[in-house]
Design a protein around this motif. Structure first.
Motif, PDB file in Angstrom:
ATOM      1  N   ALA A  36     -14.195  -4.868 -22.837  1.00 15.78           N
ATOM      2  CA  ALA A  36     -14.915  -6.137 -22.926  1.00 15.78           C
ATOM      3  C   ALA A  36     -15.227  -6.466 -24.387  1.00 15.78           C
ATOM      4  CB  ALA A  36     -16.207  -6.055 -22.109  1.00 15.78           C
ATOM      5  N   ASP A  52     -19.604 -14.567 -20.676  1.00 12.35           N
ATOM      6  CA  ASP A  52     -19.360 -14.725 -19.237  1.00 12.35           C
ATOM      7  C   ASP A  52     -18.213 -15.690 -18.930  1.00 12.35           C
ATOM      8  OD1 ASP A  52     -20.621 -16.952 -20.111  1.00 12.35           O
ATOM      9  OD2 ASP A  52     -22.438 -16.693 -18.903  1.00 12.35           O
ATOM     10  N   PRO A  62     -14.853 -16.942 -17.652  1.00 14.77           N
ATOM     11  CA  PRO A  62     -13.950 -16.274 -16.691  1.00 14.77           C
ATOM     12  C   PRO A  62     -12.625 -15.817 -17.324  1.00 14.77           C
ATOM     13  CG  PRO A  62     -14.691 -18.421 -15.854  1.00 14.77           C
ATOM     14  CD  PRO A  62     -15.255 -18.281 -17.214  1.00 14.77           C
ATOM     15  N   GLY A 116     -12.869 -12.420 -18.685  1.00 11.45           N
ATOM     16  CA  GLY A 116     -12.856 -11.430 -17.615  1.00 11.45           C
ATOM     17  C   GLY A 116     -11.442 -11.151 -17.145  1.00 11.45           C
ATOM     18  N   ARG A 117     -10.673 -12.261 -16.956  1.00  9.87           N
ATOM     19  CA  ARG A 117      -9.291 -12.079 -16.485  1.00  9.87           C
ATOM     20  C   ARG A 117      -8.465 -11.330 -17.522  1.00  9.87           C
ATOM     21  NH1 ARG A 117     -10.045 -16.962 -13.837  1.00  9.87           N
ATOM     22  NH2 ARG A 117      -9.318 -18.284 -15.536  1.00  9.87           N
ATOM     23  N   SER A 151      -9.602  -9.204 -19.767  1.00  6.88           N
ATOM     24  CA  SER A 151     -10.038  -7.809 -19.749  1.00  6.88           C
ATOM     25  C   SER A 151      -9.360  -7.030 -18.624  1.00  6.88           C
ATOM     26  CB  SER A 151     -11.550  -7.719 -19.577  1.00  6.88           C
ATOM     27  OG  SER A 151     -12.184  -8.241 -20.718  1.00  6.88           O
ATOM     28  N   ASP A 152      -9.229  -7.691 -17.451  1.00  8.07           N
ATOM     29  CA  ASP A 152      -8.568  -7.026 -16.327  1.00  8.07           C
ATOM     30  C   ASP A 152      -7.115  -6.687 -16.667  1.00  8.07           C
ATOM     31  OD1 ASP A 152     -10.891  -7.242 -14.941  1.00  8.07           O
ATOM     32  OD2 ASP A 152     -10.287  -9.024 -13.777  1.00  8.07           O
TER      33      ASP A 152
END
Lengths: 256, 243
Positions: free
Chosen positions: B194, B228, B230, B233-234, B236-237
């Motif tokens: 992250a 935060d 999105p 987040g994607r 990072s995945d």
């Protein structure tokens, strides 16, 4: 209820009591002749003995003479011990070069050198200073060597990363300050060690407090011997105090 | 844009190890870019960073910096995981350390130190010794020391891994501003995905033995960024999947 050890006054009282009971025990030993008659000094005669040594003009010159040996021996031994300890600890070549020699010379007690001190310097200040410097040398040599060897290698990496990797820059900016607590504690040990060898060297004939002790003992003036012992204690305490004062100044960066 | 740093087919093996830690490894970093290098522990991230810093000599291949060395400057500077301030120097004097080998006029040197202390919010603490500073302040000190030499490439070795989560968040925000103000390229080693995604322009994943590049993509999120978002987040995945 507060214990006696909780306050400053309480601890001072205890200290004074300890000292007084020692003197009482000593007086008993002298009064009831626990050792051979005439060999135990009388603690109550010490002030008179002090006056006598002082007014006869023996005490101060003896202290002065001892201080000359002390200062020179301490200075030379500390300086050489530090320089050589530093050099061999920072150079693999020098380290290997001197390793056998150090292993052979190190176990020789400083007093064994008195024979040569007398042969080379006769009975003189230089001879006494020479003997003292040998003891002080080894103390400082080892303290410096191990302090330098124990410097955190991460600081050397830091120095190289910031362009301070050349020999003198590296050791001036990292080794010296990082090893300074160990080096200073060696110097301080030397301050005490020098007194031990000093008195022993003077007992063998060089003028100073050791010699005065010897000659006083020769005529059975054991009170005078105690006066010199106390003088040694006093001078040592003063020099150690001066040293710790300087040390505190230099190492003020350390968390207390 | 032209790369400011090229790692060209570098191989490096530690004495006594049977496998090299890096073999024919190549990577380029654009001028002023922020690259995060992510990987598990022991994969060779720190080794790569030290090779770039010139602290480790590769057995083969080379690390080149495409910039002329200007006077009063070092092209590379490093920030260590442990902060590594010298305990016997005050914060100010620690920050000055990298300038001592450079021939700078005294006035310029003082001005530089003051400037980076201000940039890292440490002005008030300049005369303290490291043991009087918090973990986050020590890390800022390490960053200030590196910035003081005006590097073209700022190398950072997991600089925030030893501080608490709250401090880490604020250090990350500050670092983004400091980086933009300084114009230096940053190579930032971390094991925190992250953190890498939030800070970097581009994330590179190291894996395997010897280490190879398992993933190398730009972070598709505009700055200023929010944690935060999105897309972060994607992204990072995707990085996690490559690890």
């Amino acid at each position: 209820m507060t214990a006696l050890t909780d306050t400053k006054t309480g601890r001072a009282l205890l200290g004074a009591a300890g000292l007084l009971s020692f003197i009482a025990l000593w007086k008993c030993a002298q009064e009831f002749e626990w050792v051979r008659r005439g060999t135990m000094p009388d603690p109550f005669l010490l002030p008179a003995a002090l006056m006598d040594e002082f007014t006869s003009g023996r005490l101060l010159p003896a202290v002065g003479s001892s201080l000359v040996h002390y200062v020179w021996g301490l200075f030379l031994g500390s300086f050489l011990g530090f320089i050589i300890g530093m050099a061999v600890a920072t150079s693999r070549g020098l380290d290997a070069y001197h390793a056998w020699l150090a292993r052979i010379l190190r176990p020789i007690p400083p007093l064994a050198w008195v024979v040569f001190a007398i042969a080379w310097f006769k009975v003189s200040h230089a001879g006494a200073a020479f003997v003292i410097s040998i003891g002080v040398f080894w103390v400082n040599y080892f303290a410096t060597y191990s302090a330098v060897r124990n410097v955190d290698p991460r600081f050397y990496e830091l120095a190289r990363a910031f362009g301070q990797g050349a020999y003198f820059k590296l050791h001036r900016s990292v080794t010296l300050p990082a090893a300074s607590p160990g080096i200073l504690s060696g110097l301080r040990t030397g301050v005490g060690q020098a007194w031990m060898t000093l008195i022993a060297a003077e007992l063998l004939g060089v003028p100073g407090m050791g010699q005065e002790m010897n000659s006083a003992a020769g005529v059975g003036a054991y009170e005078a011997v105690v006066i010199y012992m106390l003088a040694i204690s006093l001078v040592y305490t003063i020099s150690d105090w001066l040293f710790s004062f300087a040390e505190e100044r230099i190492l003020q960066w350390r968390p207390s | 844009m032209a790369p400011v740093l090229s790692v060209d087919r570098v191989s490096l093996r530690f004495p006594g190890a049977d496998q090299p830690i890096l073999k024919d490894f190549s990577l380029t970093v654009e001028r002023g870019a922020f690259i995060a290098i992510v990987g598990g522990s022991g994969v060779g991230k720190s080794t790569l960073l030290r090779a770039i810093a010139g602290l480790l000599q590769p057995d083969q291949g080379e690390v080149t910096l495409d910039s002329a060395e200007r006077p009063g400057q070092r092209r590379r500077a490093i920030v260590f995981q442990d902060g590594r301030l010298m305990p016997w120097r005050t914060l100010r004097s620690n920050v000055e350390y990298g300038l001592e080998g450079l021939s700078l006029p005294a006035g310029e040197r003082t001005a530089r130190v003051t400037e980076v202390l201000r940039l890292t919010g440490l002005e008030e603490l300049a005369d303290r010794y490291p043991h009087q500073l918090s973990g986050g302040q020590v890390q800022r000190g390490g960053i200030a020391r590196a910035l003081a030499v005006k590097p073209d490439v700022l190398l950072m070795d997991e600089p925030f891994s030893a501080v608490d989560a709250l401090t880490r968040t604020s250090l990350q925000d500050e670092l983004t501003q400091i980086w933009q103000a300084s114009g230096a390229a940053v190579v930032f080693v971390t094991h925190d995905i992250a953190e890498a995604a939030f800070l970097a322009d581009r994330v590179v994943v190291l894996s395997g033995q010897p280490a190879g590049i398992a993933f190398d993509k730009p972070v598709p999120v505009e700055r200023p960024r929010k944690r935060d978002t999105p897309e972060l987040g994607r992204f990072s995945d995707a990085v996690a999947a490559a690890l």
